[in-house]
Design an enzyme around this catalytic site. Structure first.
Site, mmCIF file in Angstrom:
data_model
loop_
_atom_site.group_PDB
_atom_site.id
_atom_site.type_symbol
_atom_site.label_atom_id
_atom_site.label_comp_id
_atom_site.label_asym_id
_atom_site.label_seq_id
_atom_site.Cartn_x
_atom_site.Cartn_y
_atom_site.Cartn_z
ATOM 1 N N GLU A 203 0.830 -1.217 0.000
ATOM 2 C CA GLU A 203 0.000 0.000 0.000
ATOM 3 C C GLU A 203 0.860 1.261 0.000
ATOM 4 O OE1 GLU A 203 -2.732 -0.639 3.304
ATOM 5 O OE2 GLU A 203 -4.082 -1.653 1.940
ATOM 6 N N GLU A 384 -5.625 -8.250 -1.496
ATOM 7 C CA GLU A 384 -6.325 -8.090 -0.211
ATOM 8 C C GLU A 384 -7.766 -7.733 -0.458
ATOM 9 O OE1 GLU A 384 -4.806 -5.443 2.793
ATOM 10 O OE2 GLU A 384 -2.734 -5.950 2.295
HETATM 11 C C1 BGP Z 1 -4.505 -3.000 4.673
HETATM 12 C C2 BGP Z 1 -3.204 -3.565 5.097
HETATM 13 C C3 BGP Z 1 -3.279 -4.776 5.907
HETATM 14 C C4 BGP Z 1 -4.551 -4.877 6.670
HETATM 15 C C5 BGP Z 1 -5.805 -4.522 5.987
HETATM 16 C C6 BGP Z 1 -7.036 -4.451 6.853
HETATM 17 O O1 BGP Z 1 -4.441 -1.629 4.842
HETATM 18 O O2 BGP Z 1 -2.326 -3.815 4.036
HETATM 19 O O3 BGP Z 1 -2.085 -4.879 6.608
HETATM 20 O O4 BGP Z 1 -4.522 -5.191 7.946
HETATM 21 O O5 BGP Z 1 -5.651 -3.311 5.343
HETATM 22 O O6 BGP Z 1 -6.979 -3.349 7.690
HETATM 23 P P1 BGP Z 1 -7.274 -3.417 9.219
HETATM 24 O O7 BGP Z 1 -6.380 -4.466 9.783
HETATM 25 O O8 BGP Z 1 -6.978 -2.072 9.761
HETATM 26 O O9 BGP Z 1 -8.710 -3.773 9.338
#
Ligand code: BGP
Length: 485
Positions: A203, A384
């Site tokens: 990201e 993701e």
């Molecule tokens: C993205 C990241 C992850 C992750 C996911 C979910 O921003 O790459 O590392 O965790 O989002 O976000 P969160 O864990 O804050 O719900």
């Protein structure tokens, strides 16, 4: 009816700082996330610090797009008596065989994970790597290969060695390009026969909102962030060049956090604002994938008086060594209104929200895939996507129909992009396929997994793994190559 190419890479995604643990084992150094405490509904996630001269300690909020305010001479540090969820996380370090067996049971074709940079270079600026760290990943990759699972490896997923932040000011310092290239050389040489797919910076566009976590930049200023982004672009290009020299069959991808942005109404001013918001992310792919600095960003830098320090070859490298595919995260869409430009995201009346207020948008993947494919014509990989929700473990399982419903929509949306629009999609790795620590909040309660892990927000629990209902659902999806939802 949904359908997918035979080569489609189904799987799940994780990141070392949220999953691996073993923070003080195997010679690992501290990374930026190791100084972040856990969060809960009543307690915010904090960054802890210490003044090495006076011994004074404390903690501070880490808010998106807000300056990180530390007292003079204080540096981020681990304090006694605080709980840091990354230190143990859910202990992949000691459970990797069990976890990879579970992934294999679901039929995973791909497994996204990150290498903890501070496990290979504990302080980031050493010349020679930590052999024990490299051996750990040798074993993990061997285990994945045993089940014919393709690793997809992020080289830097919020795991910048803390020393690179305290000693150099993170990615705002050009020296990091060399350190990263050295790290990449070690990884490419060592794992050239086991890992085909690489992502450079998780990201990368989050450097704007989260400069500390994303780029180890303690200072919040437009100038420092623009410089950090530029240094990361040059590093990315140098890494692609290096990869070509070491093994051109490997592929280096970009990793972008993307979400479609809607104008609240058909007022053209709302649409213009939505366009500007989408460009906040697209700027990063324009450079890292498209190979050029777009004019809209150069104009913005002019207006803000931002001056980039560059070297002669930078733009040549950026132009000639772009990323070869785009990996992206997409969980939600955003809605903006020109009448309330100060509100980052309005509630969309057409969409439901998750328990954490994220808009559940069944079409956001098709939209994202089309936007990125139309712009760059490069293959895409949804690295993701998933639903963070509170789960209840009952009789050894979780009845997570809400998660299945969310993922059904995602798979449908991807299938539409492939079959109706002709987008080239390489795969889908569902985020947090096993419950891990939340990046944003530090909670365990915000669970994405198809596998439940017994651990709470304070770090209590047996770490035992349980299959959720979504585990069987995803297994069937993979077995039928996406035909049975
Ligand atoms: C993205 C990241 C992850 C992750 C996911 C979910 O921003 O790459 O590392 O965790 O989002 O976000 P969160 O864990 O804050 O719900």
């Amino acid at each position: 009816m949904t359908s997918f190419p035979k080569s489609f890479l189904w799987g799940g995604a994780t990141a070392a700082n949220q999953y691996e643990g073993g923070a003080f084992e195997g010679g690992k150094g501290l990374s930026v996330c190791d100084v972040l405490t856990g969060g809960s509904m009543t307690r915010r996630r904090q960054l802890t610090w210490k003044n090495p001269v006076t011994g004074e300690t404390g903690s501070t909020d880490l808010r998106p797009r807000q300056p990180l305010v530390l007292p003079e001479n204080a540096i981020p540090a681990v304090l006694e008596g605080e709980y840091y969820p990354s230190h143990q996380a859910v202990d992949f370090y000691h459970h990797y065989k069990e976890d990879i067996a579970l992934a294999a049971e679901m039929g995973f074709k791909a497994f996204r994970m990150s290498i903890n940079w501070a496990r290979i270079f504990p302080e980031g600026d050493e010349e020679t790597p930590n052999e024990e760290g490299l051996k750990f990943y040798d074993e993990v990759f061997a285990e994945l290969r045993k089940y014919h699972i393709e690793p997809l490896v992020t080289m830097s997923h919020y795991e910048i060695p803390l020393t690179l932040c305290t000693r150099y000011g993170g990615w705002a310092n050009r020296k990091l390009i060399g350190f990263f290239e050295n790290y990449a050389r070690v990884l490419f040489t060592r794992y050239s026969n086991t890992v085909k797919y690489w992502l450079t910076f998780n990201e990368i566009d989050n450097v704007v909102g989260y400069p500390f976590i994303c780029a180890g930049v303690p200072e919040y200023s437009d100038q420092a962030i623009a410089q950090a982004a530029h240094n990361m672009f040059v590093a990315s290009a140098r890494v692609v060049k290096l990869k070509n020299e070491i093994n051109p069959d490997m592929m280096v991808g970009q990793m972008l956090a993307y979400m479609p942005v809607y104008g609240y109404s058909c007022n053209p001013k709302d649409q213009l604002l939505a366009m500007e918001k989408e460009r906040e992310a697209l700027f990063f792919s324009d450079v890292q994938v498209g190979g050029y600095y777009p004019n809209y960003k150069l104009k913005e830098y002019d207006r803000k008086g931002i001056f980039l320090e560059t070297e002669k070859d930078d733009f040549y490298l950026i132009r000639n060594y772009p990323c070869e595919f785009i990996g992206f995260s997409c969980y939600k869409s955003m809605t903006v209104s020109s009448e309330k430009p100060e509100v980052r995201n309005l509630k969309n009346p057409y969409l439901k929200e998750s328990q954490w207020g994220w808009a559940i948008d069944p079409d956001c993947l098709r939209l994202t895939l089309n936007t990125l494919y139309d712009r760059y014509h490069k293959p895409l990989w949804i690295v993701e996507n998933g639903l963070g929700a509170e789960d209840k473990l009952e009789n050894g399982t979780v009845n997570d129909d809400y998660r299945i419903a969310y993922l059904q929509d995602s798979v449908r949306s991807i299938s539409e992009a492939i079959n109706l629009d002709g987008v080239e999609v390489m795969g889908l790795t569902v985020w947090g396929w096993i419950d891990i620590v939340s990046a944003g909040t530090g909670e365990m309660k915000k669970r994405y997994g198809l596998v439940y892990v017994d651990l709470d927000d304070e770090g209590h629990g047996t770490l035992k793994r349980y299959r959720k209902k979504s585990f069987d659902w995803y297994k069937k999806v993979i077995a039928t190559n996406g035909e049975s939802l």
